[in-house]
Design an enzyme around this catalytic site. Structure first.
Site, PDB file in Angstrom:
ATOM      1  N   CYS A  19       0.954  -0.995  -0.122  1.00  0.00           N
ATOM      2  CA  CYS A  19      -0.108  -0.062   0.005  1.00  0.00           C
ATOM      3  C   CYS A  19       0.963   1.199   0.039  1.00  0.00           C
ATOM      4  O   CYS A  19       1.919   1.241   0.953  1.00  0.00           O
ATOM      5  CB  CYS A  19      -0.808   0.028   1.190  1.00  0.00           C
ATOM      6  SG  CYS A  19      -2.122   1.394   1.170  1.00  0.00           S
ATOM      7  N   SER A  49      -2.252  17.048   2.812  1.00  0.00           N
ATOM      8  CA  SER A  49      -1.359  15.989   3.104  1.00  0.00           C
ATOM      9  C   SER A  49       0.188  16.737   2.687  1.00  0.00           C
ATOM     10  O   SER A  49       0.192  17.991   2.714  1.00  0.00           O
ATOM     11  CB  SER A  49      -1.334  15.156   1.559  1.00  0.00           C
ATOM     12  OG  SER A  49      -2.567  14.606   1.836  1.00  0.00           O
ATOM     13  N   HIS A 105       3.532   7.692   7.930  1.00  0.00           N
ATOM     14  CA  HIS A 105       2.854   7.339   6.580  1.00  0.00           C
ATOM     15  C   HIS A 105       1.547   8.268   6.444  1.00  0.00           C
ATOM     16  O   HIS A 105       1.162   7.880   5.408  1.00  0.00           O
ATOM     17  CB  HIS A 105       2.584   5.752   6.455  1.00  0.00           C
ATOM     18  CG  HIS A 105       1.312   5.355   6.948  1.00  0.00           C
ATOM     19  ND1 HIS A 105       1.089   5.558   8.286  1.00  0.00           N
ATOM     20  CD2 HIS A 105       0.487   4.673   6.457  1.00  0.00           C
ATOM     21  CE1 HIS A 105      -0.150   5.079   8.525  1.00  0.00           C
ATOM     22  NE2 HIS A 105      -0.499   4.621   7.309  1.00  0.00           N
ATOM     23  N   GLY A 151      -3.076   8.754  10.583  1.00  0.00           N
ATOM     24  CA  GLY A 151      -3.457   7.812  11.679  1.00  0.00           C
ATOM     25  C   GLY A 151      -4.883   8.030  12.113  1.00  0.00           C
ATOM     26  O   GLY A 151      -5.454   9.206  12.382  1.00  0.00           O
ATOM     27  N   LYS A 204     -13.146   9.325  -3.939  1.00  0.00           N
ATOM     28  CA  LYS A 204     -12.888   8.608  -2.855  1.00  0.00           C
ATOM     29  C   LYS A 204     -13.456   7.008  -3.029  1.00  0.00           C
ATOM     30  O   LYS A 204     -14.476   6.798  -3.557  1.00  0.00           O
ATOM     31  CB  LYS A 204     -13.854   9.322  -1.806  1.00  0.00           C
ATOM     32  CG  LYS A 204     -13.958   8.871  -0.481  1.00  0.00           C
ATOM     33  CD  LYS A 204     -12.960   9.197   0.573  1.00  0.00           C
ATOM     34  CE  LYS A 204     -12.496   8.360   1.392  1.00  0.00           C
ATOM     35  NZ  LYS A 204     -11.988   7.221   0.896  1.00  0.00           N
TER      36      LYS A 204
END
Lengths: 485, 143
Positions: A100, A390, A408, A411, A484
């Site tokens: 991923c 991001s 990453h 969370g 999405k």
């Protein structure tokens, strides 16, 4: 978290749990977090990172990154490097969604140019990059060609006209990890995955059109080297993995490891999700080769999606993707185990580094980096929630303390069930559109589960990685359009 | 609805408890709970396809695991959303067996409110137990 007072605070952002904490710990565990992040972490993180510290052959420390939370076996955010001779390989240290990862692509367009065409772009992307439960893609393959794809990764796509040669050098492992062997993969895994190349999947997987505002550039030199040079430049980021193929590979080997781990190899573990075998055992090597196929499937998946994004932008703006500056910044995984060379106490050793919900972040000068990023360090892509934003970071020299690994994403801080109760998909979409974010979603209920309020603050996570010297901030991206899953 | 979702077990995923007076009832409940993670309204799954199912495993725990994994497999490999038509579960001479029939239809986002893919059944807190009242299981699905 209730137990953190018992930890040794090594620095402002490093918390050590000594190996005396739990019977069987072979090394201490370290959690990277600010005090606030640590306090907000669930107790499962401590339980799991200390379980990881009991695995045979673990070197240095069992680590957890600042976005850590409960996972299976390993916590999400877990990093563990194993000695290749005495150590184990564990699917629980990689995750069901093998490789991923994140990919970031540039455009030479500004917000002002994209904004009037935003709906059209997102609508087209929604059509061309299938998202959602069980989604199948437009690349039609036979089982036998699919087996070639999983051995060749993104290279197969570029060879077949889906991508540019330069994409490969800007992808971890050149988009194709060596040593993948499709004969180690079950027919079931092939059947689950062969129709899914070029699809996003669901859950927290997405494709986002973002803007980099000038005030959100923190390191101009690196931002420029990464191709972010225009005011309010538009970029495209996406997050997905190896789909049903990778999930099946992980499930197949997890179940088979449970059968041999204790009986054949005498390894006792504290949690069945930590099932493992010696890395050099036949079972361990078979899994390593099969898991590499899943790594490659994921690189191929993201390569096809990158190709679709270029097609859509090209159609909407009636220009060649090259003229739209649609270069790839980087593609990096956050769920893998790879053989890497690291310095341990002054000695260069080959280690099997498990990263689960943790991103490789090589510092400047690393030999694995392409020429273009040799001076800057590796681009690290951190996906936030669909509402908040991001980051692009870069790896740093001091990253050797975590085997060059960092966070990453943001969370989760709220469970899916809680989020579904608290947020309503329809209202969320309307609110976001008011704030200038246009979303097309495969599922309204799915949107509610992914609300920004269900995630930790990504700014805090990034701040912690910078304070701990495991990566540095380059730029923050703000979403304007989102597909999405 | 002989199942309930558990909030405290899995932050990022879906955990449930399923139960029944018999092993068969519990298997059906677990299948419904798993499918309900992916599809908001199970009543929208109509019977246009039928599929025989036959599995065997070393014990009931692994049999349920493999049964649920089959449902995930068909969702990806055949695009089928499935429910249980009937099934029989038994343990004989140390082997657990399942035989029965599934029904359902091809997934269709226009018709089915699809929520989130289940990637795998995990062994995290996984448990299958015979109790005084019958059978119960705890399952955490990775999504």
């Amino acid at each position: 978290m209730t137990t953190f007072k018992a930890f040794n605070r090594i620095s402002e952002t490093i918390w050590e749990i000594p190996s005396s904490y739990k019977k069987g710990m072979r090394v201490p565990a370290r959690i990277y977090a600010t005090e606030n992040l640590l306090q907000a972490m669930d107790d499962g993180v401590v339980e799991q990172v200390t379980n990881v510290a009991t695995l045979p052959g673990i070197v240095h420390h069992a680590l957890c990154m600042p976005d850590g939370h409960w996972g299976y076996g390993f916590p999400i955010g877990g990093v563990a490097a194993m000695d290749t001779r005495t150590g184990v390989i564990s699917p629980g240290g990689i995750g069901f969604d093998v490789n991923c990862g994140m990919r970031l692509m540039l455009t030479s367009l500004t917000f002002e140019e994209v904004q009037p065409r935003l709906r059209e772009l997102v609508d087209q992307l929604f059509k061309r990059v299938p998202a959602g439960v069980g989604g199948s893609g437009f690349v039609k393959l036979t089982h036998s060609t699919f087996r070639d794809v999983v051995e060749q990764g993104a290279r197969w796509c570029v060879k077949n006209g889906m991508g540019w040669e330069e994409d490969l050098e800007r992808t971890e492992e050149g988009g194709c990890i060596a040593g993948a062997d499709a004969s180690k993969v079950s027919q079931k895994a092939v059947e689950r995955g062969f129709g899914q190349i070029g699809t996003l999947g669901s859950g927290n997987h997405y494709l986002e059109i973002q803007v980099v505002h000038p005030e959100n550039i923190f390191d101009e030199k690196r931002a420029e080297a990464f191709g972010i040079t225009l005011p309010r430049q538009v970029v495209v980021m996406f997050h997905c993995g190896s789909r049903g193929f990778g999930h099946q590979v992980a499930s197949d080997y997890l179940a088979s490891f449970l059968k041999v781990m204790e009986k054949k190899y005498g390894i006792a573990i504290l949690d069945r999700e930590l099932a493992c075998t010696p890395f050099l055992s036949p079972e361990g090597q078979d899994y390593f080769k099969a898991m590499k196929c899943a790594i490659n499937m994921s690189f191929a998946n993201r390569q096809v999606i990158a190709h679709r994004i270029r097609e859509v932008f090209s159609e909407v703006f009636k220009k060649d993707p090259a003229d739209l500056g649609m270069h790839q910044v980087y593609d990096v995984s956050h769920n893998t185990a790879k053989l890497e060379k690291h310095q341990v106490k002054g000695e260069l050793r080959e280690l099997l580094v498990h990263r689960k919900g943790a991103t490789r972040a090589l510092g400047p000068g690393a030999s694995e980096l392409p020429e273009v990023y040799k001076d800057t360090g590796q681009p690290v892509i951190l996906g936030g929630s669909m509402e908040t934003g991001s980051y692009i970071l870069s790896g740093v020299k001091e990253g050797d303390q975590t085997f060059f690994s960092t966070a990453h994403g943001s969370g989760r801080s709220m469970s899916r069930q809680q989020a579904k109760k608290k947020f309503r998909g329809k209202k969320l979409l309307a609110d976001m559109e008011q704030r200038g974010i246009y979303i097309r979603a495969a599922s309204l209920s799915g949107v509610a589960e992914e609300a920004g309020g269900a995630y930790k603050n990504i700014d805090d996570v990034v701040e912690a990685t910078e304070k701990a010297h495991i990566s540095r901030k380059v730029a923050r991206m703000t979403p304007i359009g989102n597909v999405k899953g | 609805m002989p199942y309930k979702y558990l909030e405290e077990i899995a932050m990022a995923d879906a955990a449930f408890e399923a139960w029944g007076a018999t092993a068969e009832e519990m298997f059906v409940a677990a299948a419904e709970a798993l499918m309900n993670v992916m599809v908001a309204d199970l009543e929208t799954i109509h019977q246009t396809a039928k599929l025989p199912i036959r599995l065997q495993s070393e014990d009931m725990e692994m049999l349920l695991y493999e049964f649920l994994q089959e449902l995930i497999f068909y969702k990806d490999a055949r695009q089928l959303l499935l429910r249980v038509h009937h099934l029989q579960v038994e343990t004989q001479k140390g082997i657990a067996r399942l035989e029965g029939e599934l029904y359902g239809e091809t997934l269709n986002p226009q018709k089915h409110d699809l929520v989130v893919d289940v990637k795998a059944v995990t062994f995290h807190r996984y448990r299958v137990e015979q109790t005084e009242k019958g059978w119960e299981a705890t399952v955490v699905a990775d999504v």
